[in-house]
Motif scaffolding. Structure first.
Motif, PDB file in Angstrom:
ATOM      1  N   ARG A 186      13.185 -29.417  -4.082  1.00 25.08           N
ATOM      2  CA  ARG A 186      14.150 -28.615  -3.322  1.00 25.08           C
ATOM      3  C   ARG A 186      13.402 -27.792  -2.285  1.00 25.08           C
ATOM      4  N   PRO A 187      13.055 -28.421  -1.124  1.00 25.82           N
ATOM      5  CA  PRO A 187      12.268 -27.715  -0.099  1.00 25.82           C
ATOM      6  C   PRO A 187      13.093 -26.661   0.622  1.00 25.82           C
ATOM      7  N   ALA A 188      12.464 -25.945   1.519  1.00 28.91           N
ATOM      8  CA  ALA A 188      13.139 -24.874   2.261  1.00 28.91           C
ATOM      9  C   ALA A 188      14.278 -25.423   3.101  1.00 28.91           C
ATOM     10  N   ALA A 189      15.212 -24.549   3.401  1.00 25.81           N
ATOM     11  CA  ALA A 189      16.357 -24.923   4.221  1.00 25.81           C
ATOM     12  C   ALA A 189      15.890 -25.455   5.571  1.00 25.81           C
ATOM     13  N   GLY A 190      16.531 -26.530   6.027  1.00 24.57           N
ATOM     14  CA  GLY A 190      16.190 -27.122   7.307  1.00 24.57           C
ATOM     15  C   GLY A 190      15.203 -28.271   7.217  1.00 24.57           C
ATOM     16  N   LEU A 191      14.567 -28.441   6.074  1.00 21.26           N
ATOM     17  CA  LEU A 191      13.653 -29.564   5.881  1.00 21.26           C
ATOM     18  C   LEU A 191      14.413 -30.747   5.290  1.00 21.26           C
ATOM     19  N   ASP A 192      13.984 -31.936   5.617  1.00 17.69           N
ATOM     20  CA  ASP A 192      14.627 -33.158   5.153  1.00 17.69           C
ATOM     21  C   ASP A 192      14.340 -33.353   3.665  1.00 17.69           C
ATOM     22  N   ARG A 193      15.368 -33.141   2.827  1.00 21.20           N
ATOM     23  CA  ARG A 193      15.134 -33.218   1.392  1.00 21.20           C
ATOM     24  C   ARG A 193      14.802 -34.641   0.954  1.00 21.20           C
ATOM     25  N   SER A 194      15.408 -35.629   1.577  1.00 19.48           N
ATOM     26  CA  SER A 194      15.136 -37.011   1.177  1.00 19.48           C
ATOM     27  C   SER A 194      13.659 -37.359   1.404  1.00 19.48           C
ATOM     28  N   ALA A 195      13.090 -36.862   2.498  1.00 22.40           N
ATOM     29  CA  ALA A 195      11.672 -37.123   2.758  1.00 22.40           C
ATOM     30  C   ALA A 195      10.806 -36.452   1.698  1.00 22.40           C
ATOM     31  N   PHE A 196      11.153 -35.230   1.327  1.00 22.95           N
ATOM     32  CA  PHE A 196      10.341 -34.535   0.329  1.00 22.95           C
ATOM     33  C   PHE A 196      10.520 -35.125  -1.061  1.00 22.95           C
ATOM     34  N   LEU A 197      11.669 -35.747  -1.331  1.00 22.32           N
ATOM     35  CA  LEU A 197      11.811 -36.450  -2.600  1.00 22.32           C
ATOM     36  C   LEU A 197      10.877 -37.655  -2.657  1.00 22.32           C
ATOM     37  N   VAL A 198      10.681 -38.313  -1.515  1.00 20.17           N
ATOM     38  CA  VAL A 198       9.703 -39.405  -1.459  1.00 20.17           C
ATOM     39  C   VAL A 198       8.307 -38.864  -1.709  1.00 20.17           C
ATOM     40  N   PHE A 199       7.985 -37.720  -1.081  1.00 19.61           N
ATOM     41  CA  PHE A 199       6.661 -37.114  -1.286  1.00 19.61           C
ATOM     42  C   PHE A 199       6.470 -36.754  -2.760  1.00 19.61           C
ATOM     43  N   MET A 200       7.519 -36.226  -3.392  1.00 24.28           N
ATOM     44  CA  MET A 200       7.440 -35.861  -4.802  1.00 24.28           C
ATOM     45  C   MET A 200       7.199 -37.105  -5.671  1.00 24.28           C
ATOM     46  N   THR A 201       7.879 -38.197  -5.324  1.00 27.88           N
ATOM     47  CA  THR A 201       7.692 -39.433  -6.078  1.00 27.88           C
ATOM     48  C   THR A 201       6.264 -39.948  -5.946  1.00 27.88           C
ATOM     49  N   LEU A 202       5.724 -39.904  -4.731  1.00 27.90           N
ATOM     50  CA  LEU A 202       4.335 -40.333  -4.525  1.00 27.90           C
ATOM     51  C   LEU A 202       3.368 -39.431  -5.293  1.00 27.90           C
ATOM     52  N   ALA A 203       3.674 -38.132  -5.323  1.00 33.04           N
ATOM     53  CA  ALA A 203       2.824 -37.216  -6.081  1.00 33.04           C
ATOM     54  C   ALA A 203       2.881 -37.545  -7.570  1.00 33.04           C
ATOM     55  N   GLY A 204       4.071 -37.866  -8.074  1.00 35.58           N
ATOM     56  CA  GLY A 204       4.193 -38.268  -9.470  1.00 35.58           C
ATOM     57  C   GLY A 204       3.405 -39.529  -9.769  1.00 35.58           C
ATOM     58  N   LEU A 205       3.441 -40.489  -8.844  1.00 33.36           N
ATOM     59  CA  LEU A 205       2.625 -41.693  -8.998  1.00 33.36           C
ATOM     60  C   LEU A 205       1.148 -41.331  -9.037  1.00 33.36           C
ATOM     61  N   GLY A 206       0.769 -40.377  -8.213  1.00 27.43           N
ATOM     62  CA  GLY A 206      -0.623 -39.947  -8.185  1.00 27.43           C
ATOM     63  C   GLY A 206      -1.085 -39.386  -9.513  1.00 27.43           C
ATOM     64  N   THR A 207      -0.192 -38.672 -10.226  1.00 22.92           N
ATOM     65  CA  THR A 207      -0.578 -38.144 -11.542  1.00 22.92           C
ATOM     66  C   THR A 207      -0.852 -39.271 -12.529  1.00 22.92           C
ATOM     67  N   LEU A 208      -0.075 -40.352 -12.456  1.00 25.98           N
ATOM     68  CA  LEU A 208      -0.307 -41.496 -13.348  1.00 25.98           C
ATOM     69  C   LEU A 208      -1.631 -42.178 -13.011  1.00 25.98           C
ATOM     70  N   LEU A 209      -1.905 -42.354 -11.716  1.00 22.44           N
ATOM     71  CA  LEU A 209      -3.170 -42.970 -11.317  1.00 22.44           C
ATOM     72  C   LEU A 209      -4.355 -42.084 -11.709  1.00 22.44           C
ATOM     73  N   THR A 210      -4.164 -40.765 -11.607  1.00 17.79           N
ATOM     74  CA  THR A 210      -5.229 -39.838 -12.002  1.00 17.79           C
ATOM     75  C   THR A 210      -5.565 -39.996 -13.477  1.00 17.79           C
ATOM     76  N   ALA A 211      -4.528 -40.082 -14.297  1.00 15.38           N
ATOM     77  CA  ALA A 211      -4.765 -40.303 -15.722  1.00 15.38           C
ATOM     78  C   ALA A 211      -5.518 -41.608 -15.952  1.00 15.38           C
ATOM     79  N   GLY A 212      -5.184 -42.641 -15.174  1.00 19.18           N
ATOM     80  CA  GLY A 212      -5.838 -43.935 -15.328  1.00 19.18           C
ATOM     81  C   GLY A 212      -7.333 -43.870 -15.086  1.00 19.18           C
TER      82      GLY A 212
END
Length: 561
Positions: free
Chosen positions: A442-468
């Motif tokens: 839930r980014p700040a008002a005026g920012l594209d939330r759909s884009a930041f949801l993609v960024f969040m998903t990539l960050a979540g993927l990064g946590t799995l790769l980090t564990a690997g």
């Protein structure tokens, strides 16, 4: 309180100046071996004795500075963490309206404590593990000068002073890498200084633009105005210029390419301070300078910052997976350096959300990364001392390096550092990354939330790769057959210190070429590493100790949001 802050900055600078005084701690007898590296030493003790005096001076000065930092924290008013405390504000250069302005709030206080702690631990470790180079006297002077610049960056409240402190650290770190580093230290040091100087030159242009347009370089005045008086175009240009300089130091993808070489070549203490403090100077600049001073410009660039942060998270993890693969000849120090690209990506993602949740997560991740990565670089340095290499293939061979069987305490600490770095709940690496992803949800008002949801998903993927990749490191380095004979020189027998100016000297701990006889954790190593491990657990179990400091200050910087 203001006297404490001034003393905190002045003490290491005075200590560094003392190393320039000839014959202050005695001079070494002519022809003594393992010298201090200072030409013209004659009389007054052996070279080793004089060298140890200088190393003890470094440990005493940094220890006293840590005590001052703790005293500053003890006297800090936790009910008003958004207010600058221990303030000193003097007119310094009236012609250009530059002030000697110092202060500390809930954002900078944890970073001051982290800097003082890591520098003291590095000085303490150097008493026994000083790498081969010019000598203890020069090492001590550069370490203390480096501490002055690092502490100054987090304490100054004038843009010109911030730039000066930001640049002071470059010279000592360059020499620590170039003169005491390992293989490839020359090119790595040149690359480090070239990238950071070019980035800083662009950053200075941004500072001058803000100072000229706003009529002041005072960071508290600029933050209070929150962009008032600066046009949108001015803010965009300032964020672009300053952001490039900060991104190089952060390091943000794709400005990170100097980092792996610098870490791989740097001595252990240099790697600890580079990862634990210097990288935080870049992300701190985003929070302290750009968020409050140029909010419109940050809003414009926030989606791009978030995208590069997310790419950096995945890229850093993929690079580490490539290094840990059998046959890749991956270096453990290089792997941790690439992991820092990913971890600092979470910090930048939290900042890009422009929310108090994300920025608090970024600041927490800064501290967590400093503690955990500092511990990991200490551990990898110890492994390299014992085995004579940090090459994963040479360490692991076909069955694994078997640290659990050969040096169980060292193996357990490495496993602890790895699971802390991958973000295990209950340890310091967890909360910052979690809050950064919450902010992206839930980014700040005026920012594209759909884009930041993609960024969040990539960050979540990064946590799995980090564990690997981190669990793979634990498998290859900690597990295996302890009876297998491998390569590499054994370490010293327990409790036997290395001479100043040497590292990894062979002792009687086992026959050369038989790592089964390597020593476990020495007493000085336990004393150096224990505070980092304990604070990693404390921050993980009690996150409010940091978030309670930063949250009010972050809300004030964001305009009360």
């Amino acid at each position: 309180m203001n006297v404490l802050l001034i003393a905190l900055l002045a003490l290491p600078l005075v200590g560094a100046l003392l190393t320039l005084a000839p014959g202050l701690l005695g001079t070494a007898g002519a022809g003594a071996g393992g010298g201090s590296g200072e030409p013209g030493d004659t009389g007054g003790g052996s070279s080793d004795q004089v060298g140890r005096r200088w190393l003890r001076l470094g440990a005493v000065v940094t220890g006293a500075d840590l005590v001052l930092a703790i005293a500053l924290a003890a006297g800090f008013d936790r009910d008003h963490t958004a207010r600058m405390q221990a303030v000193t504000d003097l007119n310094w250069i009236p012609a250009v309206n530059v002030r000697f302005h110092l202060g500390v709030d809930g954002i900078s206080l944890p970073l001051l404590l982290l800097t003082a702690l890591l520098t003291f631990l590095c000085a303490l470790y150097s008493l026994w593990r000083l790498p081969a180079g010019p000598g203890p006297r020069a090492w001590t002077g550069l370490l203390l000068l480096l501490e002055t610049g690092m502490l100054g960056t987090f304490a100054v409240l004038d843009l010109v002073l911030f730039f000066l402190a930001f640049e002071i650290v470059l010279v000592p770190m360059y020499f620590l890498i170039a003169r005491w580093g390992g293989e490839g230290r020359g090119p790595a040091a040149y690359r480090f200084i070239l990238y950071t100087l070019l980035g800083s030159a662009v950053m200075l242009l941004g500072f001058l633009l803000i100072g000229i347009k706003a009529g002041t370089f005072d960071m508290t005045v600029l933050a209070h105005r929150h962009g008032a008086g600066l046009s949108h175009q001015t803010q965009v240009l300032a964020v672009l210029a300053i952001g490039i300089g900060l991104a190089v130091k952060a390091p943000m993808f794709p400005f990170h390419s100097w980092l792996p070489d610098a870490h791989t070549a740097a001595p252990t203490a240099g790697s600890v301070l580079l990862a634990g403090v210097l990288l935080k100077m870049g992300t701190y600049g985003f929070v302290r300078v750009l968020l409050p001073v140029a909010p419109d410009g940050m809003h414009t660039f926030a989606p791009y910052l978030g995208a590069l942060a997310a790419v950096g998270i995945v890229y850093g993890s993929l690079a580490c997976l490539a290094l840990v693969r059998p046959g890749a000849r991956g270096d453990l120090k290089r792997l941790i350096a690439f992991s820092s690209v990913g971890h600092m990506g979470f910090v930048l993602l939290g900042i890009a959300t422009l929310t108090s949740t994300g920025v608090n997560g970024a600041l927490f991740a800064n501290i967590g990364h400093g503690l955990i990565t500092g511990l990991l670089f200490f551990l990898v340095g110890a492994i390299k001392d014992r085995y004579g290499t940090a090459d994963l293939d040479r360490l692991a061979g076909t069955t694994g390096a078997a640290l659990y069987g050969r040096a169980p305490r060292l193996g357990a600490l490495l496993a602890f550092g790895a699971v802390a770095s991958l973000g295990l709940p209950g340890l310091a690496g967890f909360w910052g990354e979690l809050l950064a992803m919450f902010g992206a949800f839930r980014p700040a008002a005026g920012l594209d939330r759909s884009a930041f949801l993609v960024f969040m998903t990539l960050a979540g993927l990064g946590t799995l790769l980090t564990a690997g990749y981190l669990l793979n490191v634990v498998r290859r380095v900690c597990m295996g057959d302890p009876a297998r004979t491998g390569t590499g020189a054994p370490d010293l027998t327990p409790g036997q210190p290395a001479r100043p100016g040497t590292v990894g000297a062979a002792g009687a701990g086992g026959a050369n070429g038989n790592p089964a006889g390597i020593a476990d954790v020495h007493g000085y190593e336990a004393a150096t590493w224990a505070p980092l491990a304990a604070l990693t657990v404390l921050a993980g179990l009690w996150p409010a100790v940091l978030l309670g400091l930063s949250n009010p200050a972050v809300k004030a910087l964001l305009g009360g949001s």
